[in-house]
Design an enzyme around this catalytic site. Sequence first.
Site, PDB file in Angstrom:
ATOM      1  N   THR A  14      22.054  14.858   4.831  1.00 23.85           N
ATOM      2  CA  THR A  14      21.831  15.082   3.398  1.00 23.85           C
ATOM      3  C   THR A  14      21.948  16.556   3.048  1.00 23.85           C
ATOM      4  O   THR A  14      22.323  16.915   1.932  1.00 23.85           O
ATOM      5  CB  THR A  14      20.436  14.541   3.013  1.00 23.85           C
ATOM      6  OG1 THR A  14      20.467  13.131   3.192  1.00 23.85           O
ATOM      7  CG2 THR A  14      20.072  14.855   1.587  1.00 23.85           C
ATOM      8  N   SER A  64      23.336  10.772   9.653  1.00 25.41           N
ATOM      9  CA  SER A  64      22.744  10.664  10.999  1.00 25.41           C
ATOM     10  C   SER A  64      22.275   9.260  11.348  1.00 25.41           C
ATOM     11  O   SER A  64      21.941   8.982  12.502  1.00 25.41           O
ATOM     12  CB  SER A  64      21.616  11.681  11.186  1.00 25.41           C
ATOM     13  OG  SER A  64      20.422  11.227  10.607  1.00 25.41           O
ATOM     14  N   THR A  97      18.074  13.776   8.324  1.00 26.24           N
ATOM     15  CA  THR A  97      16.668  13.546   8.693  1.00 26.24           C
ATOM     16  C   THR A  97      16.447  12.193   9.375  1.00 26.24           C
ATOM     17  O   THR A  97      15.453  12.003  10.063  1.00 26.24           O
ATOM     18  CB  THR A  97      15.755  13.589   7.445  1.00 26.24           C
ATOM     19  OG1 THR A  97      16.178  12.558   6.539  1.00 26.24           O
ATOM     20  CG2 THR A  97      15.788  14.935   6.772  1.00 26.24           C
ATOM     21  N   ASP A  98      17.379  11.235   9.157  1.00 24.63           N
ATOM     22  CA  ASP A  98      17.084   9.863   9.576  1.00 24.63           C
ATOM     23  C   ASP A  98      16.922   9.690  11.089  1.00 24.63           C
ATOM     24  O   ASP A  98      16.075   8.906  11.536  1.00 24.63           O
ATOM     25  CB  ASP A  98      18.159   8.901   9.043  1.00 24.63           C
ATOM     26  CG  ASP A  98      17.965   8.611   7.554  1.00 24.63           C
ATOM     27  OD1 ASP A  98      16.871   8.943   7.032  1.00 24.63           O
ATOM     28  OD2 ASP A  98      18.885   8.083   6.917  1.00 24.63           O
TER      29      ASP A  98
HETATM   30  C1  SIN Z   1      21.093  11.474   7.307  1.00 20.54           C
HETATM   31  O1  SIN Z   1      20.162  11.268   8.081  1.00 20.54           O
HETATM   32  O2  SIN Z   1      22.185  11.937   7.668  1.00 20.54           O
HETATM   33  C2  SIN Z   1      20.960  11.129   5.862  1.00 20.54           C
HETATM   34  C3  SIN Z   1      19.577  11.225   5.369  1.00 20.54           C
HETATM   35  C4  SIN Z   1      19.018  12.615   5.403  1.00 20.54           C
HETATM   36  O3  SIN Z   1      19.593  13.562   5.904  1.00 20.54           O
HETATM   37  O4  SIN Z   1      17.900  12.761   4.843  1.00 20.54           O
END
Ligand code: SIN
Length: 349
Positions: A14, A64, A97-98
């Site tokens: 993100t 991710s 973050t995922d």
């Molecule tokens: C991801 O994990 O690539 C998308 C979600 C995020 O980064 O919060």
Amino acid sequence: MAEAKIVILGTGGTIAGQASSQGEGVGYKAAQISIEGLLQAIPDLQAQAGGCVLEAAQLAQIDSKDMDWAVWRTLLRSLAELLADACTRAVVVTHGTDTLEETAWLLQAVLQPAKPVVLTCAMRPATALQADGPQNLRDAVAAAAQAGGAGIAGAGVWVMAAGALHPGLSVQKAHPYRLDALRSYESGPSAYMEEGVLRWVGRPAGTGSAESADKRLAQWLSRDALPWVEIVTSGAAQSARAVQALVAAGVQGLVVAGTGNATVHAQMLDALLEARKAGVRVWCSTRCPEGVPVLPASAASTGCEHWLDGWLVPAEAQAEAVGEALAVIKLPPAKARLAMMLDLALPPA
Ligand code: SIN
């Protein structure tokens, strides 16, 4: 000799996401903006690098949730090579973050880096009004530079997000939407980034040499009682009377449980400045139940040998930023009171 460098590796997420409008915080596409594009959004990034050269490379460009062994293997190979390079001070990795918690654990468990590897991320796309990526990336570079200067204590895998530095082994995503979405179970964050300065939690502040610590201990043990210090609290409708009464009664030191970021009601402040003139030691803390006062980076540490350096910011150290001020103590009031009693018990330097 080649210059020390911090290398920033982009993997997507993100933090590199794009939406069709600034208000869009959910319906966006992750992994759209290049690592160079992310760096360009932070004009003073170089100033955070502690004198190191910044280099960047795009290792992957994925959401991710789709992380796989092929990307992990590329990341492990690149990190192993970079960490073995004597010029590398630290590495920063941008990530979604995922599955950040899996990658952070993997990197720490497999590489056990002897230098800082700081992962960072965002909960809003780069196009959002509330984009958190630029601040997180800026903090990650500053954390990498400062942890790199902290020797063995700063080594290892960290995650910098929303002002907190989490250990890579225990970080977890705990909320699907809030900017402050990460937690580190059991341990809590290891440090906080405050005005560009990393404040480690639990790491002792400047304590000088072992010899000076021994001398101080002998001085404290020779005392039958500690000096008289009281805590006074500042709040709305505050008067000067409690301070004046304590000074008249012979108190030797006052710790103010101030409002917010160690501020004091004007009525009480005048009495405290008078008390200080009369020789009473005055330090200001905060009555907020969480956290300690945060000062401009220029007042973070006096770099002196005082046993409380890093906790205690003398009034003079803040003069440039805030004018006439009380000394600020970066401890909660009860601990600050004990620190002042001990400090008053030492002979003047
Ligand atoms: C991801 O994990 O690539 C998308 C979600 C995020 O980064 O919060």
